[in-house]
Design an enzyme around this catalytic site. Structure first.
Site, PDB file in Angstrom:
ATOM      1  N   LYS A   1       0.999  -1.090   0.079  1.00 44.03           N
ATOM      2  CA  LYS A   1       0.213  -0.098   0.047  1.00 44.03           C
ATOM      3  C   LYS A   1       0.935   1.337   0.021  1.00 44.03           C
ATOM      4  O   LYS A   1       1.967   1.352   0.720  1.00 44.03           O
ATOM      5  CB  LYS A   1      -0.873  -0.015   1.176  1.00 44.03           C
TER       6      LYS A   1
ATOM      7  N   SER B   1     -10.126   2.032   2.683  1.00 39.87           N
ATOM      8  CA  SER B   1      -8.968   2.877   1.703  1.00 39.87           C
ATOM      9  C   SER B   1      -8.033   1.879   0.947  1.00 39.87           C
ATOM     10  O   SER B   1      -7.316   2.265   0.113  1.00 39.87           O
ATOM     11  CB  SER B   1      -8.300   3.976   2.632  1.00 39.87           C
TER      12      SER B   1
ATOM     13  N   SER C   1     -10.460   0.014   6.906  1.00 38.31           N
ATOM     14  CA  SER C   1      -9.970  -0.028   5.736  1.00 38.31           C
ATOM     15  C   SER C   1      -9.215  -1.312   5.065  1.00 38.31           C
ATOM     16  O   SER C   1      -8.630  -1.404   4.205  1.00 38.31           O
ATOM     17  CB  SER C   1      -8.808   1.040   5.486  1.00 38.31           C
TER      18      SER C   1
HETATM   19  N1  GLN Z   1     -13.524   4.826   5.919  1.00 40.63           N
HETATM   20  C1  GLN Z   1     -13.126   5.211   6.993  1.00 40.63           C
HETATM   21  C2  GLN Z   1     -12.567   6.499   7.002  1.00 40.63           C
HETATM   22  O1  GLN Z   1     -12.639   7.269   5.931  1.00 40.63           O
HETATM   23  C3  GLN Z   1     -11.900   4.394   7.659  1.00 40.63           C
HETATM   24  C4  GLN Z   1     -10.586   4.560   6.759  1.00 40.63           C
HETATM   25  C5  GLN Z   1      -9.482   3.711   6.945  1.00 40.63           C
HETATM   26  O2  GLN Z   1      -9.707   2.654   7.794  1.00 40.63           O
HETATM   27  N2  GLN Z   1      -8.093   4.241   6.879  1.00 40.63           N
HETATM   28  O3  GLN Z   1     -12.167   7.151   7.819  1.00 40.63           O
END
Ligand code: GLN
Length: 464
Positions: free
Chosen positions: A52, A143, A167
């Site tokens: 990532k 994400s 995410s």
């Molecule tokens: N969807 C959540 C956010 O937008 C979690 C994102 C994540 O876990 N990095 O904050």
């Protein structure tokens, strides 16, 4: 490795990789071959992985998929990736994600959205090129959308990911892959671009529970460079796979039975409980009474920490710099151009809830709710429950452009089952459990006690 390099090149339409590093991969693979020929080699020797783009990789562009990092090339390696290279793994390239990991669909990336390799039954999107009618392309989740799509499309054997509010688990659920967010402190955060430091954790996305266990063992471990990393031995997670669930008590939290979640997801949840019961677990109903406050509290705590973490992108220290008349102008111009819409929204929310007049009303309150959520879990585990079973997401994958453009809260609601786990610092795994009526994967989530990922691997394997 060569086969994966070719597969990555042939699947560019998915936009899963934002940087391919074939020369580095083939060199590393050759070194792996040499070690194996000498009878040496680590537990991951020669296994090609995707990383990532939130993980700093020495000398290799790391952007968090934000324009503000530009062509930033770290002079250091994140601890998690360094651990993987120590054990012999090979990097194929850097994977797409939501900008600074803020999102649930991978649509906030400055490199554009990732296309899920999955398609709704009957959809006429072309299997290889991804071309078709807009709206029928599906998101891979976010994400860590690039990580999930790359694993699902066989563009790597496994991938690193991060999870602040879901995410790892949500994209795994959307793509029929397995992803675990370990206990907070299990993996070092050193060298990972920070989003919300008290919630961020690294973990793997891979095809099977066993692959997750193998990868997590390499990624995890105490690191003096991260003061929140736990000085707790890393068990042989793989040994837990196949252990089964005989004699375990699995809790079903009644507060997760939300109005409006699709009947198919309810039914799958039920079936998951039956599979565990058939394998010898005892299923009990449990109560986590503060669940309904988790999402609003998360969307205060996470932006608050983000606004503080992102203050470092000032146009001086990293990547993008937009010249201006004076230094304030430099900050303003760089941040205006460098950050995307969602990131700006979070910085504004975060700054607001931390500001003098609102700190007590929002931030302090959210922290109190966090304590109550943690206590809910502690009480359930104190009653002898070993793990908790919930759906991973309130829906299957949705279309690119389908959600959140008019109302960001619509997108935030997708995290309803995952954020509690981060707020409590607990481990959670998402395991593919079946397909919905449109032929799309659905995941079930198991939540464990702190530092008991082993039970999640044991129970997850019964479901997958
Ligand atoms: N969807 C959540 C956010 O937008 C979690 C994102 C994540 O876990 N990095 O904050």
């Amino acid at each position: 490795t060569q086969a994966h390099v070719t597969a990555v090149e042939n699947a560019r339409a998915l936009n899963a990789y934002v940087l391919e590093t074939p020369e580095l991969a083939l060199e590393a693979a050759a070194r792996s071959d040499a070690r194996l020929a000498r009878g040496e080699g680590g537990p991951l020797e020669g296994l090609p992985l995707g990383i990532k783009d939130l993980f700093c990789t020495r000398g290799v562009r790391t952007t968090a998929c934000s324009r503000i990092l530009g062509e930033f090339k770290p002079t250091y390696e994140s601890t998690v990736t360094a651990n993987l290279w120590r054990d012999g793994a090979v990097m194929l390239g850097k994977l797409n994600n939501d900008e600074f990991a803020m999102g649930s669909s991978n649509e906030t990336s400055c490199f554009g959205p990732v296309v899920s390799p999955w398609r709704r039954r009957g959809s006429n999107v072309h299997a290889e090129t991804g071309e078709g009618i807009v709206g029928q392309h599906l998101v891979p989740g976010g994400s860590s959308g690039g990580s999930a799509a790359a694993v699902a499309a066989r563009l790597c054997l496994g991938a690193t990911a991060t999870d602040t509010g879901g995410s790892i688990r949500q994209p795994a659920a959307f793509t029929g892959t397995v992803g675990i967010k370990p206990t907070y402190g299990r993996c070092s955060r050193w060298g990972i671009v920070a989003f919300a430091s008290s919630l961020d954790q690294a973990g793997p996305i891979a095809r099977t529970v066993r692959d997750n266990a193998i990868l997590l063992r390499s990624m995890a471990g105490h690191d003096p460079k991260d003061t929140t990393s736990a000085d707790i031995p890393v068990p042989d997670f793989e040994a837990a796979v196949g252990r089964g669930v005989k004699g375990l008590k699995i809790g079903i939290p009644k507060e997760y039975r939300l109005d409006g979640i699709p009947a198919e997801i309810e039914a799958l949840w039920q079936r998951g409980a039956e599979w565990l019961r058939d394998a010898g677990a005892e299923i009990v109903e449990v109560s986590l009474p503060h669940t309904k406050y988790a999402l609003p509290a998360y969307y205060i705590v996470a932006p608050a920490e983000a606004s503080s973490n992102l203050a470092r992108y000032d146009g001086v220290r990293y990547g993008l710099r937009v010249p201006a008349k004076d230094v304030i102008g430099l900050y303003e111009e760089t941040r205006a151009l460098g950050f995307g819409r969602e990131v700006k929204r979070r910085v504004m929310i975060g700054t607001y809830v931390l500001s003098a007049g609102y700190y007590d009303a929002y931030y302090v309150r959210a922290q109190k709710i966090r304590t109550l959520i943690k206590r809910d879990f502690e009480q359930v585990y104190a009653s002898g429950v070993d793990a908790i079973l919930t759906p991973a997401t309130p829906s299957a994958a949705f279309g690119i452009g389908e959600k959140g453009s008019a109302d960001p809260v619509e997108m935030y609601l997708n995290d309803v089952f995952t954020v509690t786990v981060n707020m409590a610092g607990l481990p959670g795994i998402s395991v593919p459990a079946g397909l919905d009526s449109q032929g799309l994967p659905l995941g079930l989530q198991l939540i464990g006690r702190a530092f008991d990922e082993e039970t999640l691997f044991a129970a997850g394997q019964v479901i997958e």
